[in-house]
Design an enzyme around this catalytic site. Structure first.
Site, PDB file in Angstrom:
ATOM      1  N   GLY A 327     -21.529  -4.845 -17.709  1.00  0.00           N
ATOM      2  CA  GLY A 327     -22.088  -4.547 -16.401  1.00  0.00           C
ATOM      3  C   GLY A 327     -21.002  -4.493 -15.342  1.00  0.00           C
ATOM      4  N   SER A 328     -21.349  -4.921 -14.143  1.00  0.00           N
ATOM      5  CA  SER A 328     -20.429  -4.790 -12.999  1.00  0.00           C
ATOM      6  C   SER A 328     -19.227  -5.720 -13.077  1.00  0.00           C
ATOM      7  CB  SER A 328     -21.188  -5.039 -11.695  1.00  0.00           C
ATOM      8  OG  SER A 328     -22.173  -4.036 -11.500  1.00  0.00           O
ATOM      9  N   THR A 329     -19.209  -6.672 -14.024  1.00  0.00           N
ATOM     10  CA  THR A 329     -18.035  -7.538 -14.136  1.00  0.00           C
ATOM     11  C   THR A 329     -16.794  -6.755 -14.534  1.00  0.00           C
ATOM     12  OG1 THR A 329     -18.561  -8.098 -16.438  1.00  0.00           O
ATOM     13  CG2 THR A 329     -19.432  -9.553 -14.733  1.00  0.00           C
ATOM     14  N   ILE A 330     -16.992  -5.530 -15.024  1.00  0.00           N
ATOM     15  CA  ILE A 330     -15.854  -4.726 -15.456  1.00  0.00           C
ATOM     16  C   ILE A 330     -15.294  -3.882 -14.313  1.00  0.00           C
ATOM     17  CG2 ILE A 330     -16.875  -2.487 -16.141  1.00  0.00           C
ATOM     18  CD1 ILE A 330     -14.634  -4.750 -18.334  1.00  0.00           C
ATOM     19  N   LYS A 331     -15.980  -3.862 -13.167  1.00  0.00           N
ATOM     20  CA  LYS A 331     -15.581  -2.974 -12.070  1.00  0.00           C
ATOM     21  C   LYS A 331     -14.175  -3.246 -11.530  1.00  0.00           C
ATOM     22  CE  LYS A 331     -20.228  -1.654 -10.603  1.00  0.00           C
ATOM     23  NZ  LYS A 331     -21.302  -1.801  -9.589  1.00  0.00           N
TER      24      LYS A 331
END
Length: 640
Positions: A327-331
């Site tokens: 999810g957004s933790t990879i942004k």
């Protein structure tokens, strides 16, 4: 009248007798000569050879098993011990044909299950040498020992023997980090040194116990003994003491591990915390867990089936084997790939109306932002603070899969980078070639958009996410994630020292991440800090009033797909279909002491996801480690 008939010829009979006696004497003489010559051959000519054979039959080497090394946490707390356990054993040679009858009599005195008898028969067939006792049942109580002792006189070959077995005093708290030992089987015997394991009954099955098995096991000792013709030991001639296994000290912080496990109680979740300065794993928790003590001497079928068939999968190590869309933790990585590759400038802005379309897409598919009304004008800092999908859609589309995959590879995604977690999986880092091999399909622009926000084909483990947080904290400096701090050795003066193992050199540490412009680290970290402390950060409530700065990133990963135009409504979904809640962070920002990743399966309650479920958990864990605060006291016992 004819002459007298002669009935006996005495002279002829005398001659016949004398001839026969002479022949018999000659035969005896020849036989005696053969015996004497054979005796001479054996006693004189072949004396050295048969003396050696005789000594081999009379003098034997009996193996003595070493004591398994102990395991301690980073503060020296004992977390894996050896304690005596009493077992009833059978010596077949003293029973003869009455073996089964005597075993049945033992069953009348103490409880013997069908499982005990089945295992006993298997061990009896695999017995390695004569006069080797075979365990019938382990873990006897004092009352059972007393019952057997008073019946020894009518139970030939039955004895109660003591043995040191592995004991895990903290039970399931550390099982997924440390693993456990169990009874050695035939397959395992074939891959180890048969001589060194000639007296060993237990071997590491999982985790640290398995990875450092050769160091923990020690070196077998030998007793030179004199035996009789049946193999019974008569006396000990020489004794070579076994060398105990090495004691291990782990990087695990036991209080932090216990607090984390308590916070995750009743959830299917995982937390990995790492010391950025050393790569030492401070906490590795996967819930629910199980008691490793059940596996040491053998778990019953009923207990094992209960664990295996549980819907919560307690045997599954989510921390290192659980694959989740990040999810957004990879942004933060997507942002680095976009600005450091030169695709977009650091001050790049987009307008977010709540959706994004690819210009040359004839279907004009709308890729939705999590905020339906959009964020308006968004730059890098706000994109990270508010987790604006549209900024990352646009930057990801422009950057392309090759650049994004390259940067993610430098962060260790798609491979195993830890040192001593043998069950860790590489998960999945997609690329054009990967999709071609796997699905026989081309890479589409929409795939890049999904990859840019941590969805689609990308799969990571909690350990990999914690490693990502560690690398962000270190500004690209690699520290290999590991559990071993060192081998404990005490010198003659009583001083304790830690010796680093050679195995740490067997798996090279990845190269440090070299950005084209090192200033890009601070740009991304500033956005992560705004997540926790900015006015519009998604986890600003969690970071409020923190006495230290936290750089974090929330994330929510879809479990079931949502059709175009539909809204996600967790209240209408079964819990197993709700989104996963994720969060990564490190703190303090100016001098990082801990990097953490939290994954709560199906924790996306009512659209909150990482900010409402995973981030509050992480804050409590950070406070516990950095401030020494008990979450029960600080937060009034609230867990989730």
């Amino acid at each position: 009248m004819s002459g007298y008939a002669r009935f006996k010829d005495h002279p002829q009979e005398r001659r016949t007798f004398q001839f026969r006696a002479l022949m018999a004497f000659l035969l005896v003489l020849i036989a005696m000569g053969a015996l004497v010559s054979r005796m001479y051959f054996l006693q004189v000519v072949e004396n050295d050879r048969y003396s050696a054979i005789s000594d081999k039959n009379r003098i034997q080497l009996k193996p003595e098993k070493p004591t398994r090394g102990l395991i301690f946490d980073r503060s020296g707390v004992l977390i894996a011990d050896n304690k005596p356990s009493y077992s009833v054993t059978v010596l077949k040679e003293e029973m003869g044909k009455d073996l089964q009858q005597i075993v049945a009599q033992v069953g009348d005195i103490i409880e013997l299950s069908d499982r005990d008898l089945e295992r006993f028969n298997k061990r009896l067939k695999r017995r390695r040498r004569p006069y080797e006792s075979v365990m019938l049942r382990s873990r006897l109580t004092q009352q059972e020992i007393a019952k057997l002792a008073v019946n020894y006189h009518r139970l030939p070959g039955i004895r109660v023997e003591s043995d040191l077995i592995r004991v895990y005093p903290y039970g399931e708290t550390l099982v997924h980090a440390m693993g456990y030992v169990g009874r050695i089987n035939e397959r395992e015997l074939k891959r180890v040194d048969e001589k060194n394991y000639s007296a060993t009954n237990y071997i590491g099955k999982l985790g640290i116990e398995k990875f450092y098995e050769s160091e923990l096991h020690g070196t077998v000792g030998m007793r030179k003994v004199e035996t009789n013709a049946r193999g019974r030991v008569m006396r000990v001639l020489e004794n070579i003491e076994p060398v105990p296994g090495k004691d291990l000290q782990l990087t695990i912080d036991l209080p932090l591990q216990q607090i984390t496990e308590k916070l995750l109680k009743n959830e299917r979740a995982s937390v990995v915390a790492i010391d950025p300065k050393t790569g030492g794993i401070l906490a590795l928790v996967s819930t629910p867990g199980y008691d490793p003590n059940l596996f040491v001497t053998g778990i019953s079928n009923k207990e094992y089936n209960a664990l295996r068939e549980s819907a919560d999968l307690p045997l599954f190590n989510r921390a290192i084997r659980g694959g989740y869309p990040p999810g957004s933790t990879i942004k933060p990585i997507t942002a680095l790939a976009a600005i450091d590759s030169g695709t977009v400038p650091v001050d790049y802005t987009v307008y977010d109306p709540g959706w994004y379309t690819i210009a040359d897409d004839r279907y004009q598919r709308k890729y939705r932002d999590w905020k339906r009304s959009g964020h308006g004008k968004v730059d890098l800092n706000l994109a990270l603070a508010q987790s604006c999908d549209v900024w990352f859609y646009d930057a990801g589309h422009k950057t392309g899969v090759d650049n994004i995959s390259h940067y993610m590879d430098m962060f260790g995604l798609g491979k195993v980078t830890s040192l001593d977690l043998p069950e860790a999986i590489p998960a999945v880092l997609p690329s054009k070639s990967w999709k071609k091999r796997r699905y026989k399909q081309s890479w589409y622009p929409g795939d890049s958009l999904n990859l840019s926000i941590g969805q689609g084909y990308l799969v990571t483990t909690p350990l990999q996410l914690a490693t990502t947080a560690m690398l962000l904290a270190n500004r690209g400096v690699w520290r290999q994630p590991k559990l071993l701090m060192g081998f404990r050795e005490v010198d003659s003066s009583g001083q304790l020292s830690l010796i680093q193992p050679a195995k740490q050199e067997s798996k090279p540490v990845p190269e440090n991440i070299q950005l084209n412009n090192p200033a890009h680290w601070e740009a991304v970290i500033a956005g992560m800090t705004a997540v926790m402390h900015g006015k519009r950060g998604t986890a600003r409530k969690v970071g409020k009033d923190a006495p230290y700065l936290i750089a974090g990133k929330t994330g929510t990963a879809q479990v079931v797909g949502i059709k175009q135009g539909e809204r996600y409504d967790a209240s209408k979904l079964l819990k197993k279909h709700r989104d996963h809640a994720l969060f990564i962070a490190f703190a303090p920002v100016d001098d990082p002491k801990i990097a953490i990743a939290v994954v709560v399966e199906n924790g996306g309650e009512f659209g909150g996801g990482g900010s409402s479920t995973a981030a509050p958990l992480a804050r409590k864990i950070l406070d516990a480690y950095l401030l020494g605060v008990d979450p029960d006291e600080q937060w009034g016992g609230e867990v989730l």
